[in-house]
Structure formats: structure tokens, C-alpha cells
Design an enzyme around this catalytic site. Structure first.
Site, PDB file in Angstrom:
ATOM      1  N   TYR A 141       0.808  -1.220   0.000  1.00 54.86           N
ATOM      2  CA  TYR A 141       0.000   0.000   0.000  1.00 54.86           C
ATOM      3  C   TYR A 141       0.841   1.270   0.000  1.00 54.86           C
ATOM      4  O   TYR A 141       0.379   2.318  -0.424  1.00 54.86           O
ATOM      5  CB  TYR A 141      -0.906   0.036   1.241  1.00 54.86           C
ATOM      6  CG  TYR A 141      -2.166  -0.769   1.117  1.00 54.86           C
ATOM      7  CD1 TYR A 141      -2.127  -2.149   0.968  1.00 54.86           C
ATOM      8  CD2 TYR A 141      -3.408  -0.145   1.171  1.00 54.86           C
ATOM      9  CE1 TYR A 141      -3.285  -2.889   0.880  1.00 54.86           C
ATOM     10  CE2 TYR A 141      -4.581  -0.884   1.085  1.00 54.86           C
ATOM     11  CZ  TYR A 141      -4.510  -2.249   0.950  1.00 54.86           C
ATOM     12  OH  TYR A 141      -5.654  -2.980   0.871  1.00 54.86           O
ATOM     13  N   LYS A 187       3.754 -15.615   3.036  1.00 58.12           N
ATOM     14  CA  LYS A 187       3.969 -16.395   1.801  1.00 58.12           C
ATOM     15  C   LYS A 187       5.459 -16.676   1.730  1.00 58.12           C
ATOM     16  O   LYS A 187       6.176 -16.263   0.802  1.00 58.12           O
ATOM     17  CB  LYS A 187       3.449 -15.581   0.588  1.00 58.12           C
ATOM     18  CG  LYS A 187       3.418 -16.357  -0.723  1.00 58.12           C
ATOM     19  CD  LYS A 187       2.374 -17.449  -0.777  1.00 58.12           C
ATOM     20  CE  LYS A 187       2.482 -18.235  -2.062  1.00 58.12           C
ATOM     21  NZ  LYS A 187       1.613 -19.438  -2.080  1.00 58.12           N
ATOM     22  N   ASP A 219      -2.330 -18.730   1.187  1.00 60.35           N
ATOM     23  CA  ASP A 219      -3.326 -19.475   0.399  1.00 60.35           C
ATOM     24  C   ASP A 219      -4.006 -20.532   1.260  1.00 60.35           C
ATOM     25  O   ASP A 219      -5.223 -20.725   1.195  1.00 60.35           O
ATOM     26  CB  ASP A 219      -2.705 -20.062  -0.885  1.00 60.35           C
ATOM     27  CG  ASP A 219      -1.358 -20.743  -0.663  1.00 60.35           C
ATOM     28  OD1 ASP A 219      -0.817 -20.667   0.463  1.00 60.35           O
ATOM     29  OD2 ASP A 219      -0.847 -21.355  -1.622  1.00 60.35           O
ATOM     30  N   ASP A 243      -6.004  -7.363   4.402  1.00 57.30           N
ATOM     31  CA  ASP A 243      -7.159  -6.763   3.735  1.00 57.30           C
ATOM     32  C   ASP A 243      -8.038  -7.854   3.134  1.00 57.30           C
ATOM     33  O   ASP A 243      -9.253  -7.889   3.352  1.00 57.30           O
ATOM     34  CB  ASP A 243      -6.670  -5.804   2.633  1.00 57.30           C
ATOM     35  CG  ASP A 243      -7.826  -5.164   1.895  1.00 57.30           C
ATOM     36  OD1 ASP A 243      -8.772  -4.714   2.572  1.00 57.30           O
ATOM     37  OD2 ASP A 243      -7.793  -5.117   0.655  1.00 57.30           O
ATOM     38  N   ASP A 247     -11.895  -9.449   4.647  1.00 51.70           N
ATOM     39  CA  ASP A 247     -13.158  -9.472   3.901  1.00 51.70           C
ATOM     40  C   ASP A 247     -13.700 -10.894   3.830  1.00 51.70           C
ATOM     41  O   ASP A 247     -14.898 -11.131   3.976  1.00 51.70           O
ATOM     42  CB  ASP A 247     -12.975  -8.928   2.470  1.00 51.70           C
ATOM     43  CG  ASP A 247     -13.446  -7.490   2.338  1.00 51.70           C
ATOM     44  OD1 ASP A 247     -13.242  -6.724   3.295  1.00 51.70           O
ATOM     45  OD2 ASP A 247     -14.034  -7.148   1.289  1.00 51.70           O
TER      46      ASP A 247
END
Ligand code: IPM
Ligand code: MN
Length: 366
Positions: A141, A187, A219, A243, A247
Site C-alpha cells: 500500500y 507467503k 493461500d 485486507d 473481507d
């Protein structure tokens, strides 16, 4: 106590849910003899229209002079084609960065009467009681360079050791206060930043022997969040992964409309906002679920003002309203009468009033 709260309603349903939040805050204030001084400011699209700036000086000053910020939502189709610097989202990112609010707390708790609205089986969703701790001021970001030409585009994922250390420490402290389990999501099989992330978690782990740590690839975490979400306690992760996962996690409990959040830094100051967006298609219709905004008030009472009792009472009141089958449209099912934003807020106020009668009454509602 007397506290100053800056309210930034923003765009879409932001103003409606902030009206509900402020009303509730004032009820809590009267009930416990606290004074909450409310002042309003502009952010996002509203601020672009007014000041040609999504995070104007006026708002910075207002927030700087406040003990905490309540924020509605930013964004809407009106500004979708604006240049990057004049996007409403930029206001939110600038606010987080300006006050160094590196820790974003997003609790996800199953509320039984709402599970009918969950896409997951009730037996999978019912034990969910987790907290996502998302790093909020680093990563993709904010990394430089971030640019594009006609033929290519670049974003940069950069984390310093210090940035990782402070968020990981925060997560360990929170895990210690909860079920004592920390899942660090990265990751590590691909990204350098994730290798550093995992290294830091392994170092910090030694200082928290009472917290059980697991490392999970993002994942796999995405998959386990919907297959076995009850197994998580605190989940700590970098900005972009957080983020996306938050959600995903938000649908477990039935509606994005009930998810609160806190964005906090090293001191007591914090920004409290519903996780849901501006939902412009619902704006002005009285259909918005104010629960996320009201539960964000509870988080503000708890994390910035250290008013644990007030926060707990407010959460109880919200749960009681759901227990009595009062729902806004997003979580109502066929047989329920759908309540408006305002009607639902009044139910919470009614519950808060009832709770003042005696401890016994409070008891029967749990
Ligand atoms: C959120 C939002 C923001 C984010 C957007 C509006 C910039 O999606 O708070 O999760 O990506 O952080
Ligand atoms: Mn998001």
C-alpha cells in the site's frame, strides 16, 4: 471523564451509521457520567468536493486535537474516475499513515441469531471467535516506487524489521489476553518480505512462552478460514493479506454489516470504523446496518478510553437486540420484520436502558 471524539462520516452510508454511533456514544456518556465532545470533519469524497483534498489540513487538525476518531466510510462511483491523488480511498490511507496507525484489529465473532445469513454451515461458523491483526501502514500500500507507464506498472512490497516487530508484538500481547494462540500468515515459500516476517515471529516467540504459535501460508489460511474458522484465535499478517483475509472472514458471521475495526498506533489514539464500505446503493434509504459502527464505538471505549465496563455493556446490548430477532435487511430472513437503521439503533438504546435497571435483567439476556 471528558473526551474529544472527531467524527468523520465520509461517503455513502457513512453519515447514517455515524449518526447511529454518535447517538449511542451519547447514551453511554449520560449513563456513566462521561462527556464526549463531538466534532465533525470531512474525509474521502466529501472532502474532495469541499477542499479538493481527500484528507485536508482542517481534518488533520481536528483529529490531532481529538482523543479518538470515529469514521464512517469513504468512496463512491462519483469519484471512481478521479486521478489517484483525488481518490476518496487516498484520504483513508493518508489518515492511517499520518497517525502511524500500524495495527488494525478486526474481530470476527459468531452471533448465533445471525448464522442463518452465513454462507457456511452453522456447525462450521458457530465457534468463530477470532481477531485479525492486520499491519496497516506498510507493504504494497505504501511501498516506493509505485508507478505506471503505458507498458508496465510497479508496486513495491517492502517491510523493515522494526515495522514487523511492532505489529507482531502487538499480536502476541493480544493473543495472551485471549485464547493464547497466534497464527502468523505469510507467503514464506515465495516472498523475501515473508521470510523476514517469519524470522521475526520466531524470534519474538521466545518472549511469549504462554502463546502457541503457528505459521501458515496465506493461500492455505484463505482455505482454512472457510473450512475450519473455529480453530483460529489471533491471526497476524501484513497489510494486503490482511485486507483480503478480513473481507473473507467477514462473511463467516453472516454480514459485513456487523464487523467493527480499530486502527491503533503506539499511544492511545485510534481510528474506529466499520469494515464495510460506503455501499452507495443503500445510501439515504435507512437500510444500512449500524451494528458495525456501534460495535466500533465499543472498541473505542475499550482500546482508547480503557472503559471496559461500558464497552462490555454496549456489546451485550447489541447481542441482546439480535437475540430478540431484530434485524436490518442484510441479516433478516423471510419471517422477520425488517428494521430501519434508526429503528435498530433505538432497540440498542432500549436494551442499554433495560440494563440499567438491575444486573439480573442483564443476566437474562445472555
Ligand atoms: C479496508 C478498505 C481499504 C483498504 C480501502 C478502502 C483503501 O478496503 O479498510 O479494508 O484496502 O485498506
Ligand atoms: Mn478492505
Amino acid at each position: 471523564m471528558t473526551k474529544r471524539v472527531a467524527v468523520l462520516p465520509g461517503d455513502g452510508i457513512g453519515p447514517e451509521v455515524m449518526e447511529a454511533a454518535v447517538k449511542i456514544l451519547q447514551v453511554i456518556g449520560r449513563r456513566f457520567q462521561h462527556t464526549f465532545e463531538i466534532e465533525y470533519g470531512a474525509i474521502g469524497g466529501e472532502a474532495i468536493d469541499k477542499y479538493q483534498n481527500p484528507f485536508p489540513e482542517e481534518t488533520i487538525k481536528l483529529c490531532t486535537n481529538s482523543d479518538a476518531v470515529l469514521l464512517g466510510a469513504v468512496g463512491g462511483p462519483k469519484w471512481d474516475n478521479n486521478p489517484p491523488e483525488l481518490r476518496p480511498e487516498k484520504g483513508l490511507l493518508a489518515l492511517r499513515k499520518h497517525f502511524d496507525l500500524f495495527a488494525n484489529l478486526r474481530p470476527v465473532d459468531a452471533i448465533l441469531p445471525l448464522l442463518k445469513a452465513s454462507p457456511l454451515k452453522e456447525e462450521v461458523a458457530q465457534d468463530v471467535n477470532l481477531l485479525i491483526v492486520r499491519e496497516l501502514t506498510g507493504g504494497l500500500y505504501f511501498g516506493e516506487p509505485s508507478k505506471r507507464t503505458e507498458k508496465s506498472a510497479v508496486d513495491t512490497l517492502v517491510y523493515t524489521r522494526e515495522e514487523i516487530e511492532r505489529i507482531v508484538e502487538k499480536a502476541f500481547q493480544l493473543a495472551r489476553l485471549r485464547k493464547g494462540k497466534l497464527t502468523s500468515v505469510d507467503k514464506e515459500n515465495v516472498l523475501q518480505s515473508s521470510k523476514l516476517w517469519r524470522e521475526v515471529v520466531k524470534e519474538k516467540e521466545k518472549g511469549y512462552p504462554d502463546v502457541e504459535v503457528e505459521h501458515m501460508l496465506v493461500d492455505s489460511a484463505a482455505m482454512q478460514l472457510v473450512t475450519n474458522p473455529g480453530a483460529f484465535d489471533v491471526v497476524v499478517t501484513e497489510n494486503m493479506f490482511g485486507d483480503i483475509l478480513s473481507d473473507e472472514a467477514s462473511v463467516i458471521t453472516g454480514s459485513l454489516g456487523i464487523m467493527p475495526s480499530a486502527s491503533i498506533g503506539a499511544g492511545g489514539f485510534g481510528v474506529y470504523e466499520p469494515v464495510h464500505g460506503s455501499a452507495t446503493q443503500l445510501a439515504g434509504l435507512g437500510k444500512a446496518n449500524p451494528a458495525a459502527a456501534i460495535l466500533s464505538v465499543a472498541m473505542m471505549l475499550k482500546y482508547t478510553f480503557k472503559l471496559e465496563e461500558e464497552a462490555a455493556l454496549l456489546e451485550e446490548a447489541v447481542y441482546a437486540v439480535f437475540d430478540h430477532d431484530h434485524f436490518t435487511e442484510d441479516v433478516a430472513s423471510g419471517e422477520n420484520r425488517v428494521l430501519s437503521t434508526e429503528e435498530w439503533t433505538e432497540k440498542v438504546i432500549h436494551e442499554l436502558d433495560l440494563q440499567s435497571v438491575s444486573d439480573d435483567i442483564m443476566f437474562t439476556y445472555r
